[in-house]
Design a protein around this motif. Sequence first.
Motif, mmCIF file in Angstrom:
data_model
loop_
_atom_site.group_PDB
_atom_site.id
_atom_site.type_symbol
_atom_site.label_atom_id
_atom_site.label_comp_id
_atom_site.label_asym_id
_atom_site.label_seq_id
_atom_site.Cartn_x
_atom_site.Cartn_y
_atom_site.Cartn_z
ATOM 1 N N ALA A 15 5.509 -5.095 19.441
ATOM 2 C CA ALA A 15 3.726 -5.615 20.206
ATOM 3 C C ALA A 15 3.637 -6.867 20.633
ATOM 4 O O ALA A 15 3.045 -6.577 21.641
ATOM 5 C CB ALA A 15 2.558 -5.657 19.323
ATOM 6 N N PHE A 16 4.940 -7.543 20.335
ATOM 7 C CA PHE A 16 5.136 -8.960 21.390
ATOM 8 C C PHE A 16 5.585 -8.331 22.416
ATOM 9 O O PHE A 16 5.301 -8.829 22.962
ATOM 10 C CB PHE A 16 5.242 -9.905 20.113
ATOM 11 C CG PHE A 16 5.455 -11.489 20.857
ATOM 12 C CD1 PHE A 16 4.701 -11.898 20.921
ATOM 13 C CD2 PHE A 16 6.897 -11.985 21.147
ATOM 14 C CE1 PHE A 16 4.647 -13.515 21.030
ATOM 15 C CE2 PHE A 16 6.722 -13.012 22.474
ATOM 16 C CZ PHE A 16 5.977 -13.676 22.274
ATOM 17 N N LEU A 17 6.893 -8.111 22.027
ATOM 18 C CA LEU A 17 7.166 -8.160 23.238
ATOM 19 C C LEU A 17 7.145 -6.651 24.541
ATOM 20 O O LEU A 17 7.331 -6.980 25.721
ATOM 21 C CB LEU A 17 8.413 -6.832 22.717
ATOM 22 C CG LEU A 17 9.656 -7.863 22.037
ATOM 23 C CD1 LEU A 17 10.862 -7.483 21.800
ATOM 24 C CD2 LEU A 17 10.274 -9.582 23.077
ATOM 25 N N SER A 18 5.168 -6.172 24.213
ATOM 26 C CA SER A 18 4.899 -5.565 24.837
ATOM 27 C C SER A 18 3.578 -5.940 25.869
ATOM 28 O O SER A 18 3.641 -5.331 26.288
ATOM 29 C CB SER A 18 4.006 -4.218 24.352
ATOM 30 O OG SER A 18 4.670 -3.140 23.775
ATOM 31 N N GLY A 19 3.977 -7.191 25.352
ATOM 32 C CA GLY A 19 2.871 -8.804 26.302
ATOM 33 C C GLY A 19 1.509 -8.201 25.415
ATOM 34 O O GLY A 19 0.277 -8.121 25.647
ATOM 35 N N ARG A 20 1.355 -8.092 24.160
ATOM 36 C CA ARG A 20 -0.061 -7.202 23.084
ATOM 37 C C ARG A 20 -0.195 -8.998 22.761
ATOM 38 O O ARG A 20 -0.252 -9.513 22.526
ATOM 39 C CB ARG A 20 0.107 -5.811 22.285
ATOM 40 C CG ARG A 20 0.169 -4.919 22.681
ATOM 41 C CD ARG A 20 -0.949 -4.414 23.998
ATOM 42 N NE ARG A 20 -1.049 -2.873 23.956
ATOM 43 C CZ ARG A 20 -1.326 -2.275 24.967
ATOM 44 N NH1 ARG A 20 -2.465 -2.773 25.277
ATOM 45 N NH2 ARG A 20 -0.669 -1.579 25.286
ATOM 46 N N ALA A 21 -2.211 -8.607 22.572
ATOM 47 C CA ALA A 21 -2.602 -9.765 21.706
ATOM 48 C C ALA A 21 -2.590 -9.471 20.586
ATOM 49 O O ALA A 21 -1.991 -8.748 19.911
ATOM 50 C CB ALA A 21 -4.419 -10.400 22.930
ATOM 51 N N VAL A 22 -2.874 -10.739 19.352
ATOM 52 C CA VAL A 22 -3.475 -10.760 18.183
ATOM 53 C C VAL A 22 -4.715 -9.661 17.877
ATOM 54 O O VAL A 22 -5.580 -9.422 18.320
ATOM 55 C CB VAL A 22 -3.569 -11.456 17.743
ATOM 56 C CG1 VAL A 22 -3.375 -11.542 16.095
ATOM 57 C CG2 VAL A 22 -2.512 -12.642 17.819
ATOM 58 N N CYS A 23 -4.025 -8.636 17.076
ATOM 59 C CA CYS A 23 -5.035 -7.330 16.893
ATOM 60 C C CYS A 23 -6.166 -8.458 15.857
ATOM 61 O O CYS A 23 -6.337 -9.242 15.371
ATOM 62 C CB CYS A 23 -4.323 -6.892 15.051
ATOM 63 S SG CYS A 23 -3.217 -5.961 15.685
ATOM 64 N N ALA A 24 -7.672 -8.071 16.306
ATOM 65 C CA ALA A 24 -8.771 -8.661 15.795
ATOM 66 C C ALA A 24 -8.837 -8.826 14.318
ATOM 67 O O ALA A 24 -8.273 -7.235 13.386
ATOM 68 C CB ALA A 24 -10.141 -8.039 16.314
ATOM 69 N N SER A 25 -9.394 -9.527 13.230
ATOM 70 C CA SER A 25 -9.128 -9.912 11.919
ATOM 71 C C SER A 25 -10.775 -9.945 11.127
ATOM 72 O O SER A 25 -11.706 -10.542 10.186
ATOM 73 C CB SER A 25 -8.162 -10.542 11.297
ATOM 74 O OG SER A 25 -8.481 -10.446 9.685
ATOM 75 N N GLY A 26 -11.349 -8.394 11.030
ATOM 76 C CA GLY A 26 -13.022 -8.025 11.104
ATOM 77 C C GLY A 26 -14.137 -9.487 11.635
ATOM 78 O O GLY A 26 -13.682 -9.236 13.300
ATOM 79 N N ALA A 27 -14.838 -10.108 10.645
ATOM 80 C CA ALA A 27 -15.263 -10.537 12.141
ATOM 81 C C ALA A 27 -14.754 -11.725 12.211
ATOM 82 O O ALA A 27 -15.184 -12.832 12.494
ATOM 83 C CB ALA A 27 -16.675 -11.063 10.810
ATOM 84 N N HIS A 28 -13.538 -12.283 11.726
ATOM 85 C CA HIS A 28 -12.801 -13.675 12.187
ATOM 86 C C HIS A 28 -11.489 -13.266 12.612
ATOM 87 O O HIS A 28 -11.490 -13.540 12.689
ATOM 88 C CB HIS A 28 -12.166 -14.184 10.061
ATOM 89 C CG HIS A 28 -13.463 -14.073 9.619
ATOM 90 N ND1 HIS A 28 -14.599 -15.366 9.188
ATOM 91 C CD2 HIS A 28 -13.831 -13.560 9.130
ATOM 92 C CE1 HIS A 28 -15.434 -14.790 8.679
ATOM 93 N NE2 HIS A 28 -14.733 -13.983 7.658
#
Length: 350
Positions: free
Chosen positions: A274-287
């Motif tokens: 995912a990092f090498l594909s240029g993705r952002a970090v997964c959302a973690s619920g409401a935080h």
Amino acid sequence: MKFPLLAKMAALGAVILGLIWSLDSVNGVVRERSGRLMEAQRSVADSLAGSQVLVGPTLQRSCKEKWTVQVGTGKGARRLSESRAFTVHALPRKLNVDGSAAIEARYRGIFKVNTYALNVDLSAEWTDLTRLAPKPQHDGGEVACEAATLLFALGDTRGIRSADLRVQGQPVTVAPGTLHNSLARGVHARLPDAVLQAGASAAAPLRTTLRLALVGTQHLAFTPIAEENDIQLTSDWAHPSFGGRFLPSSRVVEANGFQATWQISALATTARDAFLSGRAVCASGAHSAIEATEPDSAQDKGRRGVACIETFGVDFIDPVNPYVMSERATKYGLLFIVLTFVAVGLVEAM
């Protein structure tokens, strides 16, 4: 009275409506206080720092390839120069994280918000840097690259209190920003070619250590982007809520705090792809500290990899939230009222 049963049922209905109205009034106050608590949490996060997600460290390098192509034939033939710009990355083989989080309560009026002060050491090791020396993709092409950059991304850089970076044991100055398209918030440092050449094999790996003093609000998360990830976290908070894609492999929770350890292999996560594909970090619920971007289509998802970079971590939550408990109590009270008076009504009707 001509219809005593009807009168009794009407009286019961009036009492039920009165109690329901009273409970709804109480519930309205609870909802209003819960909303103010969320406003207090946002206010503290806006003034101090929000939730933190730690990504890295990783290495990247901006490169450009130039080549020539022939256009036309015969006397009208001519050669044109073409080029492409691209970025290459090298992810660490090992990542060791040792962090300690101390809870610091902040208040907005009567509302308490848990913040934390984190001291963390991130040690990374690279044994293969061939990705940072790309080969031409076109006949006769020549590749020129800028100096390699070590980057480290964060959820909220306002929380940085100090950052000490050492490469091969030598201090290196860090600068704001990451120079990364998807993970712009963080720090970076440019590394001379001599440093890369000195740490390009298993016999002489490239080693970096980043020591951070960091503050954040409520939520703390990490990303497993190395081949071998070993994360240890201790805190004086006795009520951790572990979450994300991976729970701790071991944990000890006591009255004076907790200690947790995560050991994650690249075989168990898609974070590297995912990092090498240029993705952002997964959302973690409401935080969510760094919002995830979904692929434009199913075809795009297949081409660019997984949707976002997996995370894991802990929420520093209060075990007893008076507003949540009050809201539940009013809901149970409504159910109790309805069932009680239905039973009374059935008895009177029999």
